[in-house]
Design a protein around this motif. Structure first.
Motif, PDB file in Angstrom:
ATOM      1  N   PRO A  93       0.786  -1.237   0.000  1.00 34.76           N
ATOM      2  CA  PRO A  93       0.000   0.000   0.000  1.00 34.76           C
ATOM      3  C   PRO A  93       0.821   1.291   0.000  1.00 34.76           C
ATOM      4  O   PRO A  93       0.337   2.326  -0.446  1.00 34.76           O
ATOM      5  CB  PRO A  93      -0.816  -0.105   1.292  1.00 34.76           C
ATOM      6  CG  PRO A  93      -0.009  -0.977   2.182  1.00 34.76           C
ATOM      7  CD  PRO A  93       0.667  -1.957   1.264  1.00 34.76           C
ATOM      8  N   GLU A  94       2.064   1.251   0.449  1.00 34.03           N
ATOM      9  CA  GLU A  94       2.859   2.479   0.531  1.00 34.03           C
ATOM     10  C   GLU A  94       3.419   2.927  -0.815  1.00 34.03           C
ATOM     11  O   GLU A  94       3.979   4.011  -0.935  1.00 34.03           O
ATOM     12  CB  GLU A  94       3.997   2.333   1.552  1.00 34.03           C
ATOM     13  CG  GLU A  94       5.076   1.348   1.174  1.00 34.03           C
ATOM     14  CD  GLU A  94       4.815  -0.080   1.651  1.00 34.03           C
ATOM     15  OE1 GLU A  94       5.733  -0.899   1.498  1.00 34.03           O
ATOM     16  OE2 GLU A  94       3.711  -0.382   2.159  1.00 34.03           O
ATOM     17  N   LEU A  95       3.243   2.114  -1.851  1.00 29.02           N
ATOM     18  CA  LEU A  95       3.764   2.466  -3.164  1.00 29.02           C
ATOM     19  C   LEU A  95       2.862   3.499  -3.839  1.00 29.02           C
ATOM     20  O   LEU A  95       1.634   3.432  -3.727  1.00 29.02           O
ATOM     21  CB  LEU A  95       3.873   1.229  -4.051  1.00 29.02           C
ATOM     22  CG  LEU A  95       4.763   0.100  -3.534  1.00 29.02           C
ATOM     23  CD1 LEU A  95       4.792  -1.046  -4.521  1.00 29.02           C
ATOM     24  CD2 LEU A  95       6.164   0.592  -3.253  1.00 29.02           C
ATOM     25  N   ASP A  96       3.496   4.442  -4.571  1.00 25.41           N
ATOM     26  CA  ASP A  96       2.707   5.426  -5.311  1.00 25.41           C
ATOM     27  C   ASP A  96       2.244   4.810  -6.634  1.00 25.41           C
ATOM     28  O   ASP A  96       2.580   3.664  -6.969  1.00 25.41           O
ATOM     29  CB  ASP A  96       3.489   6.725  -5.526  1.00 25.41           C
ATOM     30  CG  ASP A  96       4.742   6.540  -6.368  1.00 25.41           C
ATOM     31  OD1 ASP A  96       4.846   5.543  -7.113  1.00 25.41           O
ATOM     32  OD2 ASP A  96       5.635   7.409  -6.274  1.00 25.41           O
ATOM     33  N   GLU A  97       1.458   5.565  -7.393  1.00 29.01           N
ATOM     34  CA  GLU A  97       0.865   5.048  -8.630  1.00 29.01           C
ATOM     35  C   GLU A  97       1.915   4.565  -9.628  1.00 29.01           C
ATOM     36  O   GLU A  97       1.749   3.518 -10.267  1.00 29.01           O
ATOM     37  CB  GLU A  97       0.007   6.140  -9.273  1.00 29.01           C
ATOM     38  CG  GLU A  97      -0.781   5.663 -10.471  1.00 29.01           C
ATOM     39  CD  GLU A  97      -1.685   6.731 -11.044  1.00 29.01           C
ATOM     40  OE1 GLU A  97      -2.120   6.553 -12.199  1.00 29.01           O
ATOM     41  OE2 GLU A  97      -1.952   7.745 -10.374  1.00 29.01           O
ATOM     42  N   GLU A  98       2.992   5.298  -9.741  1.00 32.08           N
ATOM     43  CA  GLU A  98       4.060   4.916 -10.678  1.00 32.08           C
ATOM     44  C   GLU A  98       4.699   3.588 -10.271  1.00 32.08           C
ATOM     45  O   GLU A  98       4.965   2.726 -11.109  1.00 32.08           O
ATOM     46  CB  GLU A  98       5.116   6.021 -10.716  1.00 32.08           C
ATOM     47  CG  GLU A  98       6.193   5.811 -11.753  1.00 32.08           C
ATOM     48  CD  GLU A  98       7.169   6.980 -11.791  1.00 32.08           C
ATOM     49  OE1 GLU A  98       8.384   6.710 -11.675  1.00 32.08           O
ATOM     50  OE2 GLU A  98       6.706   8.122 -11.928  1.00 32.08           O
ATOM     51  N   SER A 109       5.165  -2.384 -10.796  1.00 31.01           N
ATOM     52  CA  SER A 109       4.986  -3.723 -10.244  1.00 31.01           C
ATOM     53  C   SER A 109       4.066  -4.554 -11.131  1.00 31.01           C
ATOM     54  O   SER A 109       4.336  -5.739 -11.391  1.00 31.01           O
ATOM     55  CB  SER A 109       4.411  -3.622  -8.830  1.00 31.01           C
ATOM     56  OG  SER A 109       4.230  -4.894  -8.283  1.00 31.01           O
ATOM     57  N   VAL A 110       2.986  -3.947 -11.627  1.00 29.69           N
ATOM     58  CA  VAL A 110       2.063  -4.642 -12.529  1.00 29.69           C
ATOM     59  C   VAL A 110       2.790  -5.039 -13.808  1.00 29.69           C
ATOM     60  O   VAL A 110       2.660  -6.165 -14.292  1.00 29.69           O
ATOM     61  CB  VAL A 110       0.835  -3.758 -12.839  1.00 29.69           C
ATOM     62  CG1 VAL A 110      -0.022  -4.369 -13.939  1.00 29.69           C
ATOM     63  CG2 VAL A 110       0.008  -3.543 -11.574  1.00 29.69           C
ATOM     64  N   LYS A 111       3.580  -4.129 -14.340  1.00 32.22           N
ATOM     65  CA  LYS A 111       4.342  -4.416 -15.560  1.00 32.22           C
ATOM     66  C   LYS A 111       5.331  -5.558 -15.331  1.00 32.22           C
ATOM     67  O   LYS A 111       5.509  -6.415 -16.195  1.00 32.22           O
ATOM     68  CB  LYS A 111       5.086  -3.168 -16.038  1.00 32.22           C
ATOM     69  CG  LYS A 111       5.800  -3.383 -17.366  1.00 32.22           C
ATOM     70  CD  LYS A 111       6.468  -2.132 -17.857  1.00 32.22           C
ATOM     71  CE  LYS A 111       7.217  -2.281 -19.151  1.00 32.22           C
ATOM     72  NZ  LYS A 111       7.699  -3.553 -19.532  1.00 32.22           N
ATOM     73  N   SER A 112       5.941  -5.598 -14.143  1.00 30.20           N
ATOM     74  CA  SER A 112       6.895  -6.680 -13.877  1.00 30.20           C
ATOM     75  C   SER A 112       6.190  -8.043 -13.820  1.00 30.20           C
ATOM     76  O   SER A 112       6.751  -9.045 -14.280  1.00 30.20           O
ATOM     77  CB  SER A 112       7.681  -6.414 -12.594  1.00 30.20           C
ATOM     78  OG  SER A 112       6.864  -6.563 -11.463  1.00 30.20           O
ATOM     79  N   VAL A 113       4.956  -8.091 -13.288  1.00 29.91           N
ATOM     80  CA  VAL A 113       4.207  -9.353 -13.268  1.00 29.91           C
ATOM     81  C   VAL A 113       3.832  -9.745 -14.698  1.00 29.91           C
ATOM     82  O   VAL A 113       3.963 -10.912 -15.085  1.00 29.91           O
ATOM     83  CB  VAL A 113       2.957  -9.251 -12.368  1.00 29.91           C
ATOM     84  CG1 VAL A 113       2.076 -10.483 -12.512  1.00 29.91           C
ATOM     85  CG2 VAL A 113       3.361  -9.059 -10.914  1.00 29.91           C
ATOM     86  N   GLU A 114       3.379  -8.777 -15.500  1.00 31.95           N
ATOM     87  CA  GLU A 114       3.044  -9.069 -16.890  1.00 31.95           C
ATOM     88  C   GLU A 114       4.282  -9.548 -17.655  1.00 31.95           C
ATOM     89  O   GLU A 114       4.205 -10.498 -18.436  1.00 31.95           O
ATOM     90  CB  GLU A 114       2.471  -7.823 -17.568  1.00 31.95           C
ATOM     91  CG  GLU A 114       1.099  -7.433 -17.066  1.00 31.95           C
ATOM     92  CD  GLU A 114       0.609  -6.122 -17.652  1.00 31.95           C
ATOM     93  OE1 GLU A 114      -0.606  -5.910 -17.649  1.00 31.95           O
ATOM     94  OE2 GLU A 114       1.446  -5.301 -18.105  1.00 31.95           O
ATOM     95  N   ASP A 115       5.426  -8.902 -17.427  1.00 32.11           N
ATOM     96  CA  ASP A 115       6.668  -9.322 -18.083  1.00 32.11           C
ATOM     97  C   ASP A 115       7.077 -10.727 -17.657  1.00 32.11           C
ATOM     98  O   ASP A 115       7.569 -11.512 -18.468  1.00 32.11           O
ATOM     99  CB  ASP A 115       7.797  -8.330 -17.785  1.00 32.11           C
ATOM    100  CG  ASP A 115       7.615  -6.994 -18.497  1.00 32.11           C
ATOM    101  OD1 ASP A 115       6.803  -6.922 -19.453  1.00 32.11           O
ATOM    102  OD2 ASP A 115       8.271  -6.022 -18.083  1.00 32.11           O
ATOM    103  N   LEU A 116       6.876 -11.043 -16.383  1.00 33.38           N
ATOM    104  CA  LEU A 116       7.186 -12.383 -15.882  1.00 33.38           C
ATOM    105  C   LEU A 116       6.350 -13.427 -16.619  1.00 33.38           C
ATOM    106  O   LEU A 116       6.869 -14.465 -17.054  1.00 33.38           O
ATOM    107  CB  LEU A 116       6.930 -12.455 -14.374  1.00 33.38           C
ATOM    108  CG  LEU A 116       7.079 -13.817 -13.714  1.00 33.38           C
ATOM    109  CD1 LEU A 116       8.493 -14.353 -13.875  1.00 33.38           C
ATOM    110  CD2 LEU A 116       6.703 -13.723 -12.243  1.00 33.38           C
ATOM    111  N   ILE A 117       5.050 -13.143 -16.796  1.00 32.15           N
ATOM    112  CA  ILE A 117       4.172 -14.069 -17.522  1.00 32.15           C
ATOM    113  C   ILE A 117       4.664 -14.250 -18.955  1.00 32.15           C
ATOM    114  O   ILE A 117       4.765 -15.364 -19.457  1.00 32.15           O
ATOM    115  CB  ILE A 117       2.714 -13.559 -17.492  1.00 32.15           C
ATOM    116  CG1 ILE A 117       2.167 -13.646 -16.059  1.00 32.15           C
ATOM    117  CG2 ILE A 117       1.842 -14.352 -18.463  1.00 32.15           C
ATOM    118  CD1 ILE A 117       0.864 -12.915 -15.845  1.00 32.15           C
ATOM    119  N   ARG A 118       5.012 -13.148 -19.605  1.00 35.24           N
ATOM    120  CA  ARG A 118       5.501 -13.221 -20.989  1.00 35.24           C
ATOM    121  C   ARG A 118       6.828 -13.982 -21.065  1.00 35.24           C
ATOM    122  O   ARG A 118       7.048 -14.755 -21.990  1.00 35.24           O
ATOM    123  CB  ARG A 118       5.658 -11.814 -21.563  1.00 35.24           C
ATOM    124  CG  ARG A 118       4.336 -11.152 -21.881  1.00 35.24           C
ATOM    125  CD  ARG A 118       4.517  -9.796 -22.554  1.00 35.24           C
ATOM    126  NE  ARG A 118       3.255  -9.108 -22.620  1.00 35.24           N
ATOM    127  CZ  ARG A 118       2.879  -8.129 -21.788  1.00 35.24           C
ATOM    128  NH1 ARG A 118       3.683  -7.702 -20.840  1.00 35.24           N
ATOM    129  NH2 ARG A 118       1.699  -7.570 -21.924  1.00 35.24           N
TER     130      ARG A 118
END
Length: 139
Positions: free
Chosen positions: A13-18, A23-32
């Protein structure tokens, strides 16, 4: 064989929008990188947790639908277990597309249920018998 999955994960929760987007991009990249294909990503935003986890009461919820070989799911889980930004996740398999198309449409019930009959006498107060469900036998 490639299957449809979805992952719901919670970012700190302490992370800002960026940082959340990274983090979302890193999960998507991991899947790819595991040979999968991301189909849809849905950011639910910051929400209160059902219970406290590691002294955290809120988190950024994200749902990602993807396609991946079933034998690569463990690799995905193991990578997310050591993530510093994702602190909870749940991977589930989505229903097969073909099986959803084969289901008949539901029909509205047109018949009325029979009215319950009043029963007089001692049997009216007796508990109904229930069938016991046994555990499956091990082979």
């Amino acid at each position: 064989m490639s299957r449809d999955y979805e992952i719901l994960f919670i970012v700190r929760p302490e992370l800002d929008e960026e940082q959340v987007n990274a983090s979302v991009k890193s999960v998507e990249d991991l899947i790819r990188n595991l040979g999968g294909e991301v189909q849809r990503t849905d950011l639910w935003g910051r929400r209160r947790l059902a219970y406290e986890v590691s002294h955290l009461r809120e988190g950024h919820y994200v749902l990602v639908e993807f396609e991946l070989e079933s034998d690569r799911i463990e690799d995905l889980k193991n990578s997310l277990k050591i993530s510093e930004t994702v602190f909870r996740f749940l991977v589930t398999r989505r229903p097969e597309k073909a099986s959803r198309a084969a289901e008949p449409p539901s029909r509205a019930r047109t018949e009325r249920a029979p009215e319950p009959q009043a029963v007089a006498g001692p049997e009216a107060t007796a508990e109904p018998e229930t069938a016991s469900v046994g555990a499956e036998e091990e082979t």
